[in-house]
Design a protein around this motif. Structure first.
Motif, PDB file in Angstrom:
ATOM      1  N   LEU A  47     -15.189   0.389  41.378  1.00 44.42           N
ATOM      2  CA  LEU A  47     -13.884   0.960  41.686  1.00 44.42           C
ATOM      3  C   LEU A  47     -13.239   0.288  42.888  1.00 44.42           C
ATOM      4  O   LEU A  47     -12.018   0.114  42.942  1.00 44.42           O
ATOM      5  CB  LEU A  47     -14.017   2.468  41.958  1.00 44.42           C
ATOM      6  CG  LEU A  47     -13.660   3.420  40.826  1.00 44.42           C
ATOM      7  CD1 LEU A  47     -13.912   4.855  41.257  1.00 44.42           C
ATOM      8  CD2 LEU A  47     -12.203   3.251  40.401  1.00 44.42           C
ATOM      9  N   LEU A  50     -11.255  -2.484  41.799  1.00 43.45           N
ATOM     10  CA  LEU A  50     -10.037  -2.100  41.089  1.00 43.45           C
ATOM     11  C   LEU A  50      -8.996  -1.504  42.023  1.00 43.45           C
ATOM     12  O   LEU A  50      -7.795  -1.722  41.858  1.00 43.45           O
ATOM     13  CB  LEU A  50     -10.368  -1.069  39.999  1.00 43.45           C
ATOM     14  CG  LEU A  50     -11.262  -1.513  38.853  1.00 43.45           C
ATOM     15  CD1 LEU A  50     -11.609  -0.317  37.965  1.00 43.45           C
ATOM     16  CD2 LEU A  50     -10.572  -2.592  38.027  1.00 43.45           C
ATOM     17  N   ASP A  51      -9.470  -0.736  43.006  1.00 45.74           N
ATOM     18  CA  ASP A  51      -8.589  -0.012  43.924  1.00 45.74           C
ATOM     19  C   ASP A  51      -9.163  -0.108  45.328  1.00 45.74           C
ATOM     20  O   ASP A  51     -10.125   0.584  45.657  1.00 45.74           O
ATOM     21  CB  ASP A  51      -8.486   1.453  43.478  1.00 45.74           C
ATOM     22  CG  ASP A  51      -7.566   2.273  44.363  1.00 45.74           C
ATOM     23  OD1 ASP A  51      -7.031   1.736  45.357  1.00 45.74           O
ATOM     24  OD2 ASP A  51      -7.374   3.466  44.066  1.00 45.74           O
ATOM     25  N   LEU A 201     -15.691   2.113  33.962  1.00 48.57           N
ATOM     26  CA  LEU A 201     -14.717   1.395  34.785  1.00 48.57           C
ATOM     27  C   LEU A 201     -13.494   0.983  33.966  1.00 48.57           C
ATOM     28  O   LEU A 201     -12.373   0.940  34.491  1.00 48.57           O
ATOM     29  CB  LEU A 201     -15.361   0.181  35.431  1.00 48.57           C
ATOM     30  CG  LEU A 201     -16.383   0.489  36.532  1.00 48.57           C
ATOM     31  CD1 LEU A 201     -17.063  -0.794  36.999  1.00 48.57           C
ATOM     32  CD2 LEU A 201     -15.723   1.198  37.716  1.00 48.57           C
ATOM     33  N   ARG A 202     -13.676   0.715  32.695  1.00 48.47           N
ATOM     34  CA  ARG A 202     -12.533   0.429  31.823  1.00 48.47           C
ATOM     35  C   ARG A 202     -11.645   1.665  31.693  1.00 48.47           C
ATOM     36  O   ARG A 202     -10.413   1.577  31.736  1.00 48.47           O
ATOM     37  CB  ARG A 202     -13.020  -0.025  30.442  1.00 48.47           C
ATOM     38  CG  ARG A 202     -11.895  -0.399  29.483  1.00 48.47           C
ATOM     39  CD  ARG A 202     -12.476  -0.946  28.182  1.00 48.47           C
ATOM     40  NE  ARG A 202     -13.258   0.053  27.474  1.00 48.47           N
ATOM     41  CZ  ARG A 202     -12.741   0.940  26.621  1.00 48.47           C
ATOM     42  NH1 ARG A 202     -11.438   0.954  26.383  1.00 48.47           N
ATOM     43  NH2 ARG A 202     -13.521   1.809  26.001  1.00 48.47           N
ATOM     44  N   SER A 205      -9.850   2.043  34.987  1.00 51.88           N
ATOM     45  CA  SER A 205      -8.795   1.034  35.119  1.00 51.88           C
ATOM     46  C   SER A 205      -7.546   1.449  34.355  1.00 51.88           C
ATOM     47  O   SER A 205      -6.416   1.271  34.847  1.00 51.88           O
ATOM     48  CB  SER A 205      -9.308  -0.311  34.600  1.00 51.88           C
ATOM     49  OG  SER A 205      -8.307  -1.300  34.690  1.00 51.88           O
ATOM     50  N   THR A 206      -7.723   2.015  33.176  1.00 52.62           N
ATOM     51  CA  THR A 206      -6.584   2.485  32.387  1.00 52.62           C
ATOM     52  C   THR A 206      -5.857   3.624  33.090  1.00 52.62           C
ATOM     53  O   THR A 206      -4.642   3.791  32.945  1.00 52.62           O
ATOM     54  CB  THR A 206      -7.061   2.938  30.998  1.00 52.62           C
ATOM     55  OG1 THR A 206      -7.770   1.870  30.371  1.00 52.62           O
ATOM     56  CG2 THR A 206      -5.893   3.344  30.114  1.00 52.62           C
ATOM     57  N   LEU A 208      -5.484   3.925  36.386  1.00 53.89           N
ATOM     58  CA  LEU A 208      -4.976   3.557  37.704  1.00 53.89           C
ATOM     59  C   LEU A 208      -3.488   3.874  37.908  1.00 53.89           C
ATOM     60  O   LEU A 208      -3.116   4.448  38.939  1.00 53.89           O
ATOM     61  CB  LEU A 208      -5.245   2.074  37.981  1.00 53.89           C
ATOM     62  CG  LEU A 208      -6.623   1.729  38.540  1.00 53.89           C
ATOM     63  CD1 LEU A 208      -6.787   0.212  38.611  1.00 53.89           C
ATOM     64  CD2 LEU A 208      -6.827   2.337  39.924  1.00 53.89           C
TER      65      LEU A 208
END
Length: 220
Positions: A47, A50-51, A201-202, A205-206, A208
């Motif tokens: 994460l 991603l962020d 995590l996918r 991610s969607t 976010l």
């Protein structure tokens, strides 16, 4: 991935939800706890890529205790039959929207997140953000991948329009919500596969843009 023994422990606990059994099987609990926390650490690491706002999270700030508070509950069984972790900037007690993973064997595991029963001042800000920027919100929750994974935004809904809004507001279905949450199912088999972290995590991610929108409301 998670070990099958972790799922087995939770299944057994559901059938033997009492202190005597738990004490006797504490080694199995500690092994399951360690396994779940290892997964949580992997999700934190992913994460953070991603962020950046998730950098600095630690496992203990994310994982929920298995011990129940039964003081105000009709169900007096002492233990939760699931393991859960919330990934939110500032930790699980933060008022911000965040991500969540819930492990509960028997078809009840899921990944998702959002805002669960926020305090009235927070919910007021979120409603204002949806009202002011509804076109943007629609683009987020109407995206093909978002709908494929989550379907729609869920939450208990008011019967009538909240104060300050009218029933003919284009966003009224969202403005009535008391929580704004999305989830997708995780099967028992998927939970024990090497691809588990990547798949969660996918999902995150969607989510976010959705999480970002909800948190923008609190930053204003």
């Amino acid at each position: 991935m998670l070990q099958r023994s972790t799922l087995k422990f939770l299944k057994d606990l559901k059938l033997n939800n009492n202190k005597a059994w738990f004490d006797e099987n504490r080694p199995a609990y500690l092994q399951a706890k360690e396994d779940f926390e290892s997964l949580v650490q992997q999700l934190i690491d992913g994460l953070a890529k991603l962020d950046p706002g998730m950098e600095g999270l630690v496992v203990k700030e994310c994982v929920f205790r298995i011990f129940k508070d039964v003081r105000f509950s009709k169900d007096k069984t002492p233990y939760k039959v699931n393991m859960g972790a919330s990934f939110t900037k500032g930790g699980k007690k933060s008022p911000l929207a965040g991500f969540y993973f819930h492990l509960e064997p028997g078809g009840h595991s899921m990944a998702g997140g959002g805002l669960w029963m926020p305090e009235p001042p927070v919910l007021k800000k979120v409603r204002q953000e949806i009202d002011y920027n509804f076109a943007e919100f629609q683009r987020i929750v109407g995206a093909k991948d978002f709908i494929r994974l989550f379907g729609k935004v869920n939450g208990d809904s008011l019967k009538n329009a909240p104060q300050g809004y009218h029933e003919d507001n284009p966003a009224i279905a969202y403005l009535k919500l008391k929580s704004l949450v999305v989830t997708t199912h995780v099967s028992d088999e998927a939970a024990t596969q090497p691809t588990l972290v990547r798949e969660i995590l996918r999902v995150f991610s969607t989510m976010l843009p959705f999480i970002g929108f909800l948190n923008t409301a609190q930053e204003d």
